[in-house]
Design a protein around this motif. Structure first.
Motif, mmCIF file in Angstrom:
data_model
loop_
_atom_site.group_PDB
_atom_site.id
_atom_site.type_symbol
_atom_site.label_atom_id
_atom_site.label_comp_id
_atom_site.label_asym_id
_atom_site.label_seq_id
_atom_site.Cartn_x
_atom_site.Cartn_y
_atom_site.Cartn_z
ATOM 1 N N TYR A 146 1.125 -1.375 0.023
ATOM 2 C CA TYR A 146 0.003 0.341 -0.332
ATOM 3 C C TYR A 146 1.108 1.278 0.282
ATOM 4 N N ALA A 153 -1.129 9.624 -6.605
ATOM 5 C CA ALA A 153 -1.638 8.060 -6.552
ATOM 6 C C ALA A 153 -2.464 7.997 -7.562
ATOM 7 N N ARG A 154 -3.097 8.576 -7.705
ATOM 8 C CA ARG A 154 -3.650 8.571 -9.166
ATOM 9 C C ARG A 154 -3.074 8.439 -10.807
ATOM 10 N N LEU A 209 -1.130 5.059 -10.389
ATOM 11 C CA LEU A 209 -2.390 3.823 -10.302
ATOM 12 C C LEU A 209 -2.108 3.894 -11.595
ATOM 13 N N TRP A 234 0.637 2.021 -13.342
ATOM 14 C CA TRP A 234 0.531 0.313 -12.789
ATOM 15 C C TRP A 234 -0.245 -0.122 -13.553
ATOM 16 N N HIS A 235 -1.274 0.188 -13.758
ATOM 17 C CA HIS A 235 -2.921 -0.349 -14.335
ATOM 18 C C HIS A 235 -2.076 -0.517 -15.403
ATOM 19 N N LEU A 287 -8.830 -1.401 -12.424
ATOM 20 C CA LEU A 287 -8.553 -0.373 -11.023
ATOM 21 C C LEU A 287 -9.472 0.210 -10.884
ATOM 22 N N THR A 336 -10.988 3.142 -7.708
ATOM 23 C CA THR A 336 -10.669 4.446 -6.843
ATOM 24 C C THR A 336 -11.321 4.986 -6.052
ATOM 25 N N GLY A 386 -7.236 3.721 -3.681
ATOM 26 C CA GLY A 386 -7.260 2.839 -5.232
ATOM 27 C C GLY A 386 -5.875 1.573 -5.065
ATOM 28 N N GLN A 387 -6.733 1.193 -5.855
ATOM 29 C CA GLN A 387 -5.739 -0.555 -6.002
ATOM 30 C C GLN A 387 -6.150 -0.909 -6.757
ATOM 31 N N ILE A 388 -5.143 -2.263 -7.774
ATOM 32 C CA ILE A 388 -5.464 -2.711 -9.145
ATOM 33 C C ILE A 388 -5.778 -4.094 -8.470
ATOM 34 N N ALA A 418 -2.762 2.284 -3.620
ATOM 35 C CA ALA A 418 -2.047 3.218 -3.121
ATOM 36 C C ALA A 418 -3.049 4.252 -2.954
#
Length: 138
Positions: free
Chosen positions: A8, A15-16, A19, A22-23, A30, A32, A53-55, A65
């Protein structure tokens, strides 16, 4: 019942963007939520920052993140790295190639003394990634 340990990563306000990058590299789904969407706005300047946010990939990777609101400190240094490892050479090499965009390569992805293929880089968001491909040829 199972337990999972997931990275995390905290930012002030990237972060946006992180993410999204990384996405593109990892794929998957993804999700958020902004501070406004979560009903947690204390400072109007934080409303559109990422509260969570998460993937999540079909292969089971989960990376999270968030941004820190103005009222909270943001760490300036971290001693945590994210490691991607396994025996799927094509998939891990693809991740490596994607992560190198704007990165500082610390160790190129090459045959390591222990017999695996290994590489290390710091991505354009300051996160260090280690990629280890088990028993793969250089």
């Amino acid at each position: 019942m199972s337990v999972h340990l997931n990275p995390y990563i905290g930012f002030r306000d990237q972060a946006r963007e992180a993410l999204g990058f990384w996405h593109e590299v990892l794929g998957g789904e993804l999700k958020t939520m902004t501070f406004a969407e979560g009903g947690m706005v204390q400072d109007p300047a934080d409303a559109e920052k990422i509260m969570h946010g998460q993937i999540e990939t079909p292969g089971g990777l989960l990376l999270m993140a968030s941004d820190s609101p103005a009222s909270m400190p943001t760490p300036t240094e971290s001693n945590v790295s994210v490691s991607l490892s396994g025996d799927d050479e094509d998939l891990l090499t693809g991740y490596w190639e994607g992560l190198t965009d704007g990165a500082t390569v610390i160790e190129p992805l090459t045959k390591a003394p222990w017999g695996d293929t290994f590489g290390m880089l710091t991505d354009r968001f300051g996160v260090t990634w280690l990629v280890n491909i088990s028993g793969a040829a250089a």
